[in-house]
Scaffold this motif. Structure first.
Motif, short mmCIF file in Angstrom:
data_model
loop_
_atom_site.label_atom_id
_atom_site.label_comp_id
_atom_site.label_asym_id
_atom_site.label_seq_id
_atom_site.Cartn_x
_atom_site.Cartn_y
_atom_site.Cartn_z
N ILE A 123 0.11 -1.05 81.32
CA ILE A 123 0.02 -0.51 82.69
C ILE A 123 -1.04 0.59 82.76
CG2 ILE A 123 1.28 0.63 84.57
CD1 ILE A 123 2.03 -2.36 84.02
N SER A 124 -1.09 1.44 81.77
CA SER A 124 -2.06 2.54 81.80
C SER A 124 -3.50 2.05 81.67
CB SER A 124 -1.75 3.59 80.73
OG SER A 124 -1.91 3.05 79.45
N CYS A 181 -6.37 0.42 88.53
CA CYS A 181 -5.71 0.86 89.76
C CYS A 181 -4.61 1.89 89.50
CB CYS A 181 -5.14 -0.34 90.53
SG CYS A 181 -3.87 -1.27 89.65
N VAL A 182 -4.28 2.13 88.23
CA VAL A 182 -3.19 3.06 87.86
C VAL A 182 -3.78 4.35 87.33
CG1 VAL A 182 -1.21 3.41 86.33
CG2 VAL A 182 -1.59 1.17 87.39
N ASN A 183 -3.31 5.48 87.86
CA ASN A 183 -3.82 6.78 87.44
C ASN A 183 -2.95 7.46 86.39
OD1 ASN A 183 -4.46 6.55 90.65
ND2 ASN A 183 -6.18 7.33 89.46
N GLU A 184 -1.65 7.18 86.43
CA GLU A 184 -0.74 7.85 85.50
C GLU A 184 0.49 6.98 85.29
OE1 GLU A 184 1.44 12.24 85.16
OE2 GLU A 184 -0.15 11.92 86.66
N VAL A 185 1.03 7.03 84.06
CA VAL A 185 2.21 6.26 83.70
C VAL A 185 3.21 7.18 83.03
CG1 VAL A 185 3.07 4.35 82.27
CG2 VAL A 185 0.85 4.15 83.39
N PHE A 186 4.49 6.98 83.33
CA PHE A 186 5.54 7.73 82.63
C PHE A 186 6.71 6.78 82.35
CE2 PHE A 186 6.67 8.03 87.07
CZ PHE A 186 8.06 7.96 87.10
N LEU A 187 7.59 7.20 81.46
CA LEU A 187 8.74 6.40 81.09
C LEU A 187 9.91 6.72 82.02
CD1 LEU A 187 9.63 4.30 78.95
CD2 LEU A 187 10.53 6.22 77.62
N GLU A 188 10.39 5.71 82.74
CA GLU A 188 11.56 5.88 83.60
C GLU A 188 12.80 5.65 82.74
OE1 GLU A 188 13.66 4.09 87.62
OE2 GLU A 188 12.26 2.82 86.50
N ILE A 225 0.94 6.43 90.55
CA ILE A 225 1.74 6.81 89.39
C ILE A 225 2.81 5.75 89.21
CG2 ILE A 225 3.27 8.56 88.42
CD1 ILE A 225 1.72 10.58 90.23
N VAL A 226 2.96 5.26 87.97
CA VAL A 226 3.89 4.16 87.70
C VAL A 226 4.93 4.59 86.67
CG1 VAL A 226 4.12 1.77 86.91
CG2 VAL A 226 2.07 2.48 88.19
N GLY A 227 6.20 4.44 87.05
CA GLY A 227 7.30 4.64 86.12
C GLY A 227 7.65 3.31 85.49
N VAL A 228 7.53 3.22 84.16
CA VAL A 228 7.86 2.01 83.43
C VAL A 228 9.27 2.18 82.86
CG1 VAL A 228 7.26 0.58 81.44
CG2 VAL A 228 5.44 1.52 82.88
N SER A 229 10.14 1.24 83.18
CA SER A 229 11.54 1.31 82.72
C SER A 229 11.61 1.32 81.20
CB SER A 229 12.34 0.11 83.24
OG SER A 229 12.34 0.07 84.64
N SER A 230 12.41 2.22 80.67
CA SER A 230 12.61 2.27 79.22
C SER A 230 13.34 1.01 78.77
CB SER A 230 13.43 3.51 78.83
OG SER A 230 14.77 3.36 79.25
#
Length: 129
Positions: A60-61, A65-72, A32-37
């Motif tokens: 990123i999504s 190799c990435v299963n989930e992305v959200f906004l940090e 799971i990857v948090g992408v900086s706003s």
């Protein structure tokens, strides 16, 4: 199932970004990857990213190799993000070594070596000159 979480800006996506995400993914079953706003990036680095948050999240999504992305949206919410996504391991680049050890009460912390001689800042400087 071992869940990995990591965070980053991932602006001007490059080989170093890919390597750290692939190596993080290899540590578990789900990444799971948090992408900086955009706003958070400006607060951290004093500049807006070249690619906006939606474009960076889409890039990123798209990685296998990435299963989930959200906004940090805030550095202060890292603990909440770790808990929300039930992460077993927090992975960060070794330029952050020791800075996230406070979270070792809720998950394991792994600092991965950065890919030498490549960074978004260096790429931007090369383009400028």
């Amino acid at each position: 199932m071992i869940t990995i979480i990591t965070f980053g800006t991932f602006d001007l996506f490059h080989y170093g970004h890919l390597r750290i995400l692939e190596r993080a993914s290899d540590l578990g079953d789900k990444l799971i990857v948090g992408v900086s706003s955009d706003m958070l990036n400006f607060a951290k680095k004093g500049r807006r990213p070249i690619c906006n948050e939606h474009e960076r999240m889409k890039i990123i999504s798209a990685l296998k190799c990435v299963n989930e992305v959200f906004l940090e949206e805030s550095l202060e919410l890292k603990e909440e993000y770790i808990k929300k996504y039930r992460a077993d391991i927090l992975v960060m680049g070794d330029d952050w070594k020791g800075k996230f050890d406070c979270f070792n009460k809720i998950c394991d912390i792994v600092y991965l070596e950065r890919t030498p001689s490549i960074s978004t800042t260096e790429i931007i400087e090369m383009i400028k000159t």
